[in-house]
Enzyme design. Structure first.
Site, short mmCIF file in Angstrom:
data_model
loop_
_atom_site.label_atom_id
_atom_site.label_comp_id
_atom_site.label_asym_id
_atom_site.label_seq_id
_atom_site.Cartn_x
_atom_site.Cartn_y
_atom_site.Cartn_z
N CYS A 89 6.40 3.40 -1.56
CA CYS A 89 5.69 4.30 -2.47
C CYS A 89 6.35 4.37 -3.83
O CYS A 89 5.68 4.58 -4.84
CB CYS A 89 5.58 5.69 -1.85
SG CYS A 89 6.95 6.12 -0.80
N VAL A 110 1.96 -0.79 4.42
CA VAL A 110 2.24 0.49 5.06
C VAL A 110 3.49 1.09 4.44
O VAL A 110 4.51 0.41 4.30
CB VAL A 110 2.48 0.29 6.57
CG1 VAL A 110 2.70 1.63 7.25
CG2 VAL A 110 1.31 -0.45 7.19
N CYS A 111 3.42 2.36 4.03
CA CYS A 111 4.61 3.01 3.48
C CYS A 111 5.27 3.83 4.57
O CYS A 111 4.87 4.96 4.85
CB CYS A 111 4.25 3.89 2.29
SG CYS A 111 5.70 4.55 1.47
N LEU A 112 6.25 3.22 5.22
CA LEU A 112 6.96 3.92 6.28
C LEU A 112 8.44 3.60 6.07
O LEU A 112 8.83 2.43 6.06
CB LEU A 112 6.48 3.42 7.65
CG LEU A 112 7.13 4.05 8.87
CD1 LEU A 112 6.82 5.54 8.93
CD2 LEU A 112 6.66 3.37 10.15
N ASN A 132 -0.94 6.78 2.97
CA ASN A 132 0.28 5.97 3.10
C ASN A 132 0.02 4.51 3.46
O ASN A 132 0.95 3.77 3.75
CB ASN A 132 1.22 6.60 4.13
CG ASN A 132 1.42 8.08 3.88
OD1 ASN A 132 0.95 8.92 4.65
ND2 ASN A 132 2.07 8.40 2.77
#
Lengths: 183, 461, 530
Positions: B230, A110-112, A103
């Site tokens: 994502c 950052v994939c949050l 992630n």
């Protein structure tokens, strides 16, 4: 309703020239809120914050040293930039340590969800830090930024663990070189 | 009741040829507004006393600040000067762009690149005789309280939430309270705020300290839309996702223009991003990446038309006119507008939040000697029966820079600020009138204290 | 050209290049130079109408110059139409403008044809016979007519449009057209290739909610002899069924599957039965649709074709819209699904095209003159078609509508009361030859005169008692304002009016039907069908 100003009231020049508060900037709502957030920060024992300039609360680092999970023993630094739009806008967070993580990509993005699409003004710096910490305990291969890492995590957990260890010790995973980041 | 009648106006609807042309107040100039200013009316504010003096006040004394000289700002300047306001300052940090010309009617093709505030002021001063609009080509943050204090009313035509919140905070900080904690109403500077997006808009009045402020109603302003990281990185489905990908990942990686950051106004930049986004879209079979869409995503463009700007600026201007003259009661206090399907308005009272971070608190004054140590101040905060704080963190501003005086909860700051505890307030650079921000678990928000320093005082509120 | 694209960028994002094309080919007429009128024109010239003509015989006086941004105090005594035209033309070099220094009543008398070339005509502060005659002329010729004014703190706008047909009404929140209740062949075929149980975890959590709902609806229907979940209880049960599909980890704890969360959230809207909306049904039953002739417009030809498509189709539904909202999914499955929806929409559109050309031939109308692009836009918006028809001004003056009567007799006074007062003012004007409150000496005594006019008006409506419901405060305010044009109120009305005109020109968005009242005292407003 109130009467706000009488017609007799002249331009407020005498006021303006009177008690001069020139140079004294007033606290912004972002500052008030951030001071509150930071004063009430309750970090898990694996996290510490560093303020390179203690007078500048808008820019600081978070250092995470996970004590369980794949990343146990590693040490990861994140930079936080809090803008004047806070808490209407989320703080900007980047990972400064190169990490092999599904992630977090190699550029430190950052994939949050709460940092982007799910940010709400009721969330705090504390919530963001807990969110990041959780990424190290439960890396999520479903919605990856580092696709290769995610692929391996979901297909071969042992291999993933080895890759993480190799990257933390300093070394190549595939064609990518990782700096050592053990505590 | 009708003192105004002694001051007899000559109506000259038909008799136009013999008009004496005075430079500023030609005959009949203010007839339209004089009727509502010099005649009593049941819908006027209860305090309204019709009189020719009101027009005099508008013309000669009332000082307005218009923030923003864009779509709303241009309209505001026109409306306000045509309803008798002459002394207006206008602030805008932007320069004129071609895409402004479809609505910002004070600008022409050959003004492109010039400062909005300056061109708008010049145009108005030239067209509306006697208008004295003063331009400020800068950010609102470049001025301090002494500047903002001089105005009777502040009118905002902004497209930024940050700027709105900043001026809101500034006007709240100008409030003065007497010893009993009662608000001095002459310190209230009303803020009239407008905003538009396409065919939607809103206009509102904020009476700082008295009615809902920006922070009380921050929920009314939705945060900007951000796509999940994502999705952008690996599962794009929409053309916007492809553009965001190039913005977040591609630009840094490929550095098409060296170290230059993305400039949404540079067509070469947009072209490059559009091209890369198209490639990515093709890879995934996504349709619809165009130059216009790319620019929209990169600049987060909000559509804008002349009509909505006119409506919202006009609604704001009418409120300024009523506030300054009392010839009508101000609206209460928030209007939303939408004219996509018919014309819809809804006017309601936005409620003041009792726990608002900005306006719920009255700054408390605390008195100390300049020689008192910071430790004493903290002890006072913890021991005072009204406060009983547990572990206050304190920040302030010294010489325009923020300064952390003490904060225990963060070890690195605690270490750095511990020596401050035994320093005197004077040595810490604090002066009388200083604003201290204090955060503690005992209150839902940070509190503001005004520090008064004098040799005679001992600690007391 | 690129220059124009940039200049108009912020509005092109709303009404598109085709909307802009309509604007640039429009011709607008303004009758009477008032601040409301010039502000309206300003907001039309800026976005780039083709041309305008101002009709006004009067000359600039001090009062006008004081409240109108497009009149110059140095031009007092000169033609209002000329001064305003010149100052307005500075706003946009792309727009052409002319003026005619003549009284509107005179033109009506000598050369009414002059008015018939305009796209829309706007009249300000027009009263009495001239207003009626002008409105009647446009009514007969099917030209949209707009009359407006600002009166103190009150603004008034009335659209007089015999018929206005809208393809792109741009609804703010509409249901998606997903057809999950009656899935088409191609959707079924694709969905049936997917086996949720056989998927790996990643695929499973990246399957679009449309597929998930399709699958579980099939399962539900099987268990309920083909019926869909209808009641609140059934829908709740169905949601449970969907949730049961979420994968569980080794410990039996449900995994985080965003697509399933989304599916559950979408159950209610996805279960709204597909149908022809009532408003579209009404358009199908419109005489204009039932009796197509060679005179019929493209819009009605297309409606005729659409109607035939619907009655020939198995499920009696409109052509598929073809758009798929964004949803949690991997790219591949989403794009596949999107292509299926778009493909079906294209198929439907081709069928509609066939029907249109059939009805065209049948009614003796030239075949194939409607472009593919237009038909495509028409089909995509088939759910949102609108036809707006207002009453004529004549009929309004012959008898007031029920809605205005109701608003007068209801407990709470609405802003509609201002309409009644403006009508009383009109009566005042025709009896006294001037407007109430025009001069300071008489403004207070005008209150009683105006009250008499109001009483007469209400008597003519057979509700003389309603005069009690209207407090004298309103009358006093009307006389206090004395027809003054407060610039900001005029500017508000100029904004509202100009956008209604843009709607009429572009045939996009939905105009008011038929009158709009703005109350600047309270910053409220109301739309009334009078």
């Amino acid at each position: 309703m109130i009467k706000l100003f009488s017609l007799k009231q002249q331009k407020k020049e005498e006021l303006a020239s009177g008690t001069s508060s020139a140079g004294k900037r007033k606290a912004t709502a972002a500052q008030l809120r951030l001071t509150k957030d930071l004063n009430e920060l309750q970090l898990p024992k694996t996290c510490i914050t560093e303020f390179p300039d203690p007078n500048d609360l808008l820019n600081f680092k978070l250092i995470i040293t996970p004590d369980e999970g794949y990343y146990r023993g590693g040490k990861f630094t994140f930079s936080f930039k809090v803008g004047l739009g806070y808490p209407h806008e989320a703080p900007k967070v980047k990972c400064e340590t190169m990490v092999y993580h599904p992630n977090i990509d190699l550029e430190g993005n950052v994939c949050l969800n709460i940092l982007r699409e799910d940010w709400k003004p009721v969330l705090t710096i504390n919530s963001v830090i807990y969110g990041i910490q959780y990424l190290f305990l439960e890396p999520n291969p479903e919605d990856p930024l580092n696709k290769e890492a995610a692929e391996i995590l979901s297909t071969n957990k042992r291999q993933f663990e080895q890759n993480v260890n190799r990257s933390m010790k300093g070394g190549y995973v595939g064609s990518v070189y990782f700096e050592r980041c053990l505590k | 009741m009708l003192q105004g009648l002694d001051y007899c106006l000559k109506m000259e609807v038909d008799n136009v040829v013999s008009t004496v042309r005075e430079p500023l107040n030609w005959s009949g100039r203010w007839n339209h507004i004089q009727k509502v200013l010099e005649r009593s009316g049941p819908f006027a504010h209860p305090d309204f006393e019709p009189s020719p003096d009101i027009l005099g006040f508008l013309l000669n004394n009332c000082k307005l600040l218009v923030i923003g000289a864009g779509g709303l700002g241009c309209e505001l300047l026109k409306n306000l000067t045509l309803t008798g306001f002459r002394h207006i300052d206008v602030i805008d940090m932007d320069t004129i762009d071609l895409s402004n010309l479809n609505r910002q009617f004070l600008f022409r093709q050959n003004d492109i690149g010039k400062a909005k505030a300056t061109v708008a002021s010049d145009f108005i001063n030239n067209r509306v005789k006697g208008a004295e609009v003063v331009p400020h080509f800068c950010k609102i943050q470049d001025y301090d309280a002494s500047f903002y204090k001089q105005f009777h009313i502040v009118v905002c035509g902004l497209d930024s939430i940050v700027a709105r919140r900043w001026i809101n905070g500034m006007l709240i900080s100008l409030l003065e309270y007497d010893e009993d904690g009662n608000l001095d109403q002459t310190s209230v500077i009303p803020m009239v705020d407008g905003g538009t997006e396409g065919f939607k808009g809103n206009a509102r009045i904020i009476l700082p300290g008295l009615s809902a402020c920006m922070e009380c109603t921050l929920d009314l302003y939705p945060p900007q839309v951000n796509f999940p990281m994502c999705t952008i990185a690996h599962t794009p489905r929409q053309p916007e996702h492809c553009v965001e990908y190039v913005k977040v990942f591609g630009w840094e990686k490929e550095k098409p223009f060296g170290d230059a950051p993305i400039d949404g106004d540079n067509p070469e930049h947009i072209k490059w991003i559009c091209g890369s986004a198209c490639e990515r879209a093709e890879q995934f079979g996504i349709q619809g990446v165009t130059y216009r869409l790319t620019q929209g995503v990169i600049k987060r463009i909000i559509p804008a038309v002349a009509s909505t700007n006119a409506v919202i600026a006009a609604a704001c201007s009418t409120e300024v006119f009523k506030l300054a003259s009392s010839c009508g009661a101000p609206m209460n206090n928030y209007m939303v507008f939408n004219d996509a399907d018919g014309v819809y308005t809804y006017t309601f009272e936005a409620e003041k939040s009792e726990t608002c971070v900005a306006c719920s608190q009255k700054p408390k004054t605390i008195h100390f000697k300049p020689t008192s140590q910071l430790r004493e101040l903290i002890e006072f905060l913890c021991q005072d029966s009204m406060l009983q704080m547990k572990s206050p963190g304190i920040t302030t501003t010294v010489n325009g820079n923020s300064k952390t005086l003490f904060m225990k909860s963060i070890p690195s700051i605690e270490r750095a600020t511990r020596p401050n505890l035994s320093k005197s307030l004077a040595d810490l650079g604090l002066s009388s009138g200083q604003e201290l921000i204090v955060a503690d678990v005992t209150t839902p928000n940070s509190l503001i204290f005004i520090l008064k320093l004098s040799d005679q005082c001992s600690a007391e509120t | 050209m690129a220059n124009k694209q940039n200049k108009y960028d912020r509005q092109l994002r709303l009404w598109g290049d085709h909307g802009q094309w309509c604007l640039e080919n429009s011709k607008i007429c303004l009758v009477n130079v008032t601040a409301t009128g010039t502000e309206t024109l300003k907001n039309l010239i800026l976005p780039g109408i083709g041309s305008f003509v101002i009709v006004d015989k009067s000359r600039v006086n001090g009062e006008d110059a004081g409240s109108n941004f497009f009149l110059d105090p140095n031009a007092i005594g000169e033609s209002k139409a000329k001064v305003a035209t010149n100052l307005l033309l500075e706003l946009n070099p792309e727009v052409k403008g002319e003026y005619i220094e003549e009284d509107v009543a005179n033109i009506l008398e000598t050369n009414p044809h002059f008015f018939l070339s305009f796209t829309v005509v706007i009249a300000c502060n027009l009263y009495g016979e001239t207003l009626q005659k002008l409105a009647a002329l446009f009514w007969c010729n099917n030209i949209p007519f707009v009359t407006c004014k600002s009166f103190g703190f009150i603004g008034y706008l009335r659209l007089v449009i015999p018929e206005h047909c809208i393809i792109e009404s741009h609804p703010d929140n509409s249901h998606e057209d997903l057809r999950l209740d009656c899935p088409f062949e191609e959707l079924c075929a694709y969905a049936d290739t997917i086996d949720l149980d056989a998927m790996d975890k990643k695929d499973h959590s990246h399957t679009p909610y449309v597929i998930i709902l399709y699958k579980y609806l099939m399962e539900w229907k099987k268990a309920h002899s083909g019926a869909m979940p209808k009641t609140w209880k059934e829908k709740k049960e169905f949601k449970k069924l969907v949730m049961s599909g979420i994968r569980k980890n080794a410990d039996g704890v449900p995994e985080d599957e965003e697509n399933f969360d989304e599916a559950v959230k979408q159950v209610n809207s996805a279960l709204v039965p597909s149908c022809v909306p009532e408003k579209v049904q009404k358009i199908f039953n419109d005489p204009k649709c039932l009796q197509l002739t060679e005179e019929s417009t493209d819009f009605w030809m297309m409606v005729g074709g659409l109607r035939q498509f619907v009655s020939n189709s198995e499920n009696g539904l409109l052509p598929l819209r073809g758009s798929l909202p964004d949803m949690f999914s991997d790219s591949d499955k989403y794009i596949k699904l999107q292509n299926i929806y778009q493909g079906k929409a294209k198929q439907d559109m081709e069928a509609v095209t066939g029907h249109i050309s059939q009805v065209c031939t049948k009614s003796g109308c030239g075949n194939g003159k409607i472009s593919e692009k237009d038909i495509k836009r028409f089909c995509r918006n088939a759910h949102f078609l609108r036809v707006v028809r207002t009453r004529s001004l004549q009929s309004e003056y012959e008898s007031p509508s029920k809605s205005i009567m109701d608003s007068l007799t209801s407990d709470e006074i609405s802003d509609a009361v201002w309409y009644v007062l403006l009508r009383a003012v009109e009566r005042f004007q025709s009896t006294n030859g001037r407007l109430p409150g025009m001069n300071n000496a008489e403004w207070e005594s005008d209150v009683n005169r105006l009250k008499n006019c109001l009483y007469d008006l209400l008597k003519s409506w057979d509700i003389p008692g309603a005069v009690e419901a209207i407090s004298d405060d309103f009358l006093q305010e009307m006389c206090r304002c004395g027809s003054s044009e407060i610039h900001s109120v005029a500017s508000y009305m100029g904004g509202v009016t100009s956008h209604e005109v843009v709607k009429l020109i572009t045939a996009q968005y939905i105009p008011i039907c038929n009158s709009y009242i703005y109350n600047g005292y309270k910053s409220t407003s109301v739309t009334i069908d009078i």
